[in-house]
Design an enzyme around this catalytic site. Structure first.
Site, PDB file in Angstrom:
ATOM      1  N   CYS A   1      -5.351 -27.710 -10.441  1.00  0.00           N
ATOM      2  CA  CYS A   1      -6.737 -28.131 -10.231  1.00  0.00           C
ATOM      3  C   CYS A   1      -7.433 -27.159  -9.278  1.00  0.00           C
ATOM      4  O   CYS A   1      -6.933 -26.885  -8.181  1.00  0.00           O
ATOM      5  CB  CYS A   1      -6.777 -29.546  -9.658  1.00  0.00           C
ATOM      6  SG  CYS A   1      -8.461 -30.141  -9.341  1.00  0.00           S
TER       7      CYS A   1
ATOM      8  N   CYS B   1       9.468 -13.766  -3.783  1.00  0.00           N
ATOM      9  CA  CYS B   1      10.903 -14.055  -3.715  1.00  0.00           C
ATOM     10  C   CYS B   1      11.149 -15.512  -3.322  1.00  0.00           C
ATOM     11  O   CYS B   1      10.416 -16.068  -2.503  1.00  0.00           O
ATOM     12  CB  CYS B   1      11.584 -13.129  -2.709  1.00  0.00           C
ATOM     13  SG  CYS B   1      11.422 -11.379  -3.116  1.00  0.00           S
TER      14      CYS B   1
ATOM     15  N   CYS C   1       0.810  -1.227   0.000  1.00  0.00           N
ATOM     16  CA  CYS C   1       0.000   0.000   0.000  1.00  0.00           C
ATOM     17  C   CYS C   1       0.839   1.271   0.000  1.00  0.00           C
ATOM     18  O   CYS C   1       0.291   2.366  -0.154  1.00  0.00           O
ATOM     19  CB  CYS C   1      -0.941   0.004   1.198  1.00  0.00           C
ATOM     20  SG  CYS C   1      -0.106   0.150   2.798  1.00  0.00           S
TER      21      CYS C   1
ATOM     22  N   HIS D   1     -18.269 -47.747  -7.280  1.00  0.00           N
ATOM     23  CA  HIS D   1     -18.786 -48.512  -8.407  1.00  0.00           C
ATOM     24  C   HIS D   1     -17.716 -49.489  -8.853  1.00  0.00           C
ATOM     25  O   HIS D   1     -16.516 -49.290  -8.624  1.00  0.00           O
ATOM     26  CB  HIS D   1     -19.146 -47.567  -9.564  1.00  0.00           C
ATOM     27  CG  HIS D   1     -17.977 -46.718  -9.993  1.00  0.00           C
ATOM     28  ND1 HIS D   1     -17.040 -47.136 -10.912  1.00  0.00           N
ATOM     29  CD2 HIS D   1     -17.579 -45.483  -9.583  1.00  0.00           C
ATOM     30  CE1 HIS D   1     -16.123 -46.194 -11.068  1.00  0.00           C
ATOM     31  NE2 HIS D   1     -16.422 -45.177 -10.266  1.00  0.00           N
TER      32      HIS D   1
ATOM     33  N   CYS E   1     -12.396 -41.380  -8.710  1.00  0.00           N
ATOM     34  CA  CYS E   1     -13.261 -40.326  -9.247  1.00  0.00           C
ATOM     35  C   CYS E   1     -14.033 -39.579  -8.171  1.00  0.00           C
ATOM     36  O   CYS E   1     -14.724 -38.606  -8.468  1.00  0.00           O
ATOM     37  CB  CYS E   1     -14.232 -40.903 -10.271  1.00  0.00           C
ATOM     38  SG  CYS E   1     -15.446 -42.062  -9.565  1.00  0.00           S
TER      39      CYS E   1
ATOM     40  N   CYS F   1      -0.564 -20.403 -20.085  1.00  0.00           N
ATOM     41  CA  CYS F   1       0.400 -21.469 -20.331  1.00  0.00           C
ATOM     42  C   CYS F   1      -0.234 -22.838 -20.118  1.00  0.00           C
ATOM     43  O   CYS F   1      -1.416 -22.959 -19.802  1.00  0.00           O
ATOM     44  CB  CYS F   1       1.614 -21.297 -19.425  1.00  0.00           C
ATOM     45  SG  CYS F   1       1.245 -21.534 -17.675  1.00  0.00           S
TER      46      CYS F   1
ATOM     47  N   CYS G   1      -1.701  -5.040   5.443  1.00  0.00           N
ATOM     48  CA  CYS G   1      -1.508  -5.679   4.139  1.00  0.00           C
ATOM     49  C   CYS G   1      -1.069  -7.132   4.299  1.00  0.00           C
ATOM     50  O   CYS G   1      -1.409  -7.981   3.469  1.00  0.00           O
ATOM     51  CB  CYS G   1      -0.486  -4.900   3.315  1.00  0.00           C
ATOM     52  SG  CYS G   1      -1.108  -3.302   2.715  1.00  0.00           S
TER      53      CYS G   1
ATOM     54  N   CYS H   1       7.902 -31.102 -19.286  1.00  0.00           N
ATOM     55  CA  CYS H   1       6.796 -30.247 -19.723  1.00  0.00           C
ATOM     56  C   CYS H   1       7.214 -28.779 -19.687  1.00  0.00           C
ATOM     57  O   CYS H   1       6.895 -28.000 -20.594  1.00  0.00           O
ATOM     58  CB  CYS H   1       5.582 -30.462 -18.828  1.00  0.00           C
ATOM     59  SG  CYS H   1       4.950 -32.152 -18.820  1.00  0.00           S
TER      60      CYS H   1
END
Length: 452
Positions: free
Chosen positions: A424, A280, A228, A360, A355, A419, A250, A445
């Site tokens: 998630c 940093c 600030c 199931h 899942c 990118c 802050c 990657c």
């Protein structure tokens, strides 16, 4: 306190001398005043000093002792006296420089101030005393408050130890067995100093200690906040290379925002922490009580998120049933998870580990696949419904094009630019993965297709 396990109150004028204190204690205990030694905050007080000049606030605890009669004890005291002549009062000690190294290159470097540059209270001044320490008071205030540094014998836990030297950095205070001295209690041979901090906002007992917040310090050189740009005091100084300064308001906002985003970092040694607000490297806050700046309600949420993240790091899962979220530690390869109902914990839900849906058999289906094949016989399709289904089909195609299932929790994640490094959004997952490969984010990657 006089050579005993219990203390007694003594009332003196603010301008009274240490000699006056000795005379009063001598009359009460039946000993000669010149035989007594007065110890406060790790040093012996001179008889010609005033209580005010020794930085004794109201309701302070001092230790009045008789010198030891043994020759070995006297030799220890002589050695300690020679070594400890230059020991300064702990009440005026400033350890700021130990958190602001000479390699600092950012704004915080101007906080490094030598003692002769520090503004001092004028004699007779009625202003608020300068505060060098801040603590989290866990008993009365339950908030961040100015603190006061004290020392006691590591063996008998009494404040009768006089220091051979004063602490010169925070490590001297926080780490054990860094500084030695001589305990003046008759039956104690303690040599190790044990430092602790107390809240300065209210009277405290010997056992009422507080947590040291070594990154919070007075803003004696008016450094503006990195967020600030306001100039306030106290401030928090991150332990990054630039020693960035942030005001406490802050810092509170920074912590709440990162908490809402579940962006705290889980470190195996430090815990659930945050780095410098400027991003940093190697700047995680190590003393987690600094996050008490969140306030009671938000800090409880911080503790809950920290426990959940620790559980996930250990290979555990959180029950996905609405309103539950219980932490579970099932066997490593067990697919069927049962959230056992036990008193106030658990809900009885049985779900699939992969899942997170109801359990199931067979493969998981994150989303329903479109029906393929020829025209179904015996089923009349309304034209309007058929027209609408085209939009549904288009929507499904759009979903398939713009989303990918998270490889960890299988929840569809949309990518709208940027990118290929995905995180998630599911609060219980937060897995980092590659949009192209569909696997956990890795160096390959990062090097081959970070930006496509």
């Amino acid at each position: 306190m006089f050579n005993s396990s219990h203390g007694f109150p003594v009332e003196l004028e603010e301008g009274a001398s240490v000699a006056t204190l000795k005379e009063m204690v001598g009359r009460l205990q039946g000993v000669l005043p010149e035989q007594l030694r007065v110890i406060f905050a790790g040093r012996e007080l001179r008889s010609d000093s005033t209580l005010q000049g020794c930085d004794l606030p109201e309701q302070s605890t001092v230790h009045v002792v008789l010198p030891s009669s043994t020759s070995a004890r006297r030799s220890d005291l002589v050695l300690q006296h020679r070594l400890g002549r230059a020991v300064d009062s702990l009440t005026g000690l400033d350890l700021t420089a130990s958190r602001l190294t000479a390699t600092s290159t950012g704004l915080a470097v101007v906080l490094e101030t030598k003692d002769e540059q520090r503004p001092r209270e004028e004699p007779g001044s009625t202003g608020v005393p300068h505060t060098n320490f801040y603590v989290y008071c866990k008993s009365v205030c339950r908030s961040i408050q100015p603190g006061k540094l004290r020392v006691r014998c590591g063996a008998c836990k009494q404040g009768t130890l006089t220091l051979s030297r004063g602490p010169s950095c925070w490590d001297d205070v926080l780490l054990p067995e860094r500084i030695h001295g001589v305990c003046q209690s008759e039956a104690c041979l303690g040599r190790v100093a044990e430092f602790y901090l107390k809240c300065a906002a209210h009277p405290t007992t010997d056992d009422d200690t507080s947590v040291a917040l070594d990154l919070i310090m007075p803003n004696i050189r008016s450094v503006p906040c990195i967020a600030c740009t306001d100039v306030t005091s106290p401030v928090l100084v991150f332990q990054c290379l630039d020693r960035h300064v942030v005001c406490l308001d802050c810092f509170h906002l920074y912590c709440v925002t990162r908490l809402n985003e579940r962006q705290f970092v889980h470190h195996p040694d430090i815990g659930y922490s945050l780095p410098c607000a400027a991003g940093c490297p190697n700047s995680l806050i190590k003393e987690l009580h600094h996050f008490r700046a969140l306030g009671e309600e938000q800090y409880e949420r911080y503790q809950r998120y920290a426990a959940e993240e620790c559980l996930l790091q250990m290979g555990g899962v959180l029950c996905p049933a609405p309103g539950c979220g219980a932490g579970l530690l099932p066997e490593e390869n067990r697919r069927m998870i049962h959230c056992l109902l036990n008193n106030t914990l658990g809900c009885g839900f049985v779900f699939c580990r992969d899942c997170k849906e109801g359990f199931h058999e067979g493969a998981c289906h994150a989303r329903s696949a479109p029906v393929s094949g020829g025209v179904l016989q015996g089923y009349v399709v309304d034209e309007e419904a058929a027209h609408q289904s085209r939009w549904e089909q288009a929507s499904q195609e759009t979903i398939n094009e713009t989303t990918r299932p998270c490889p960890k929790c299988k929840v569809p994640v949309e990518k709208s630019g940027g990118c290929m490094h995905m995180v998630c959004p599911r609060a219980q997952c937060q897995s980092e993965w590659c949009w192209i490969c569909g696997v956990e984010w890795n160096r390959e990657c990062m090097g081959n297709h970070w930006f496509g």
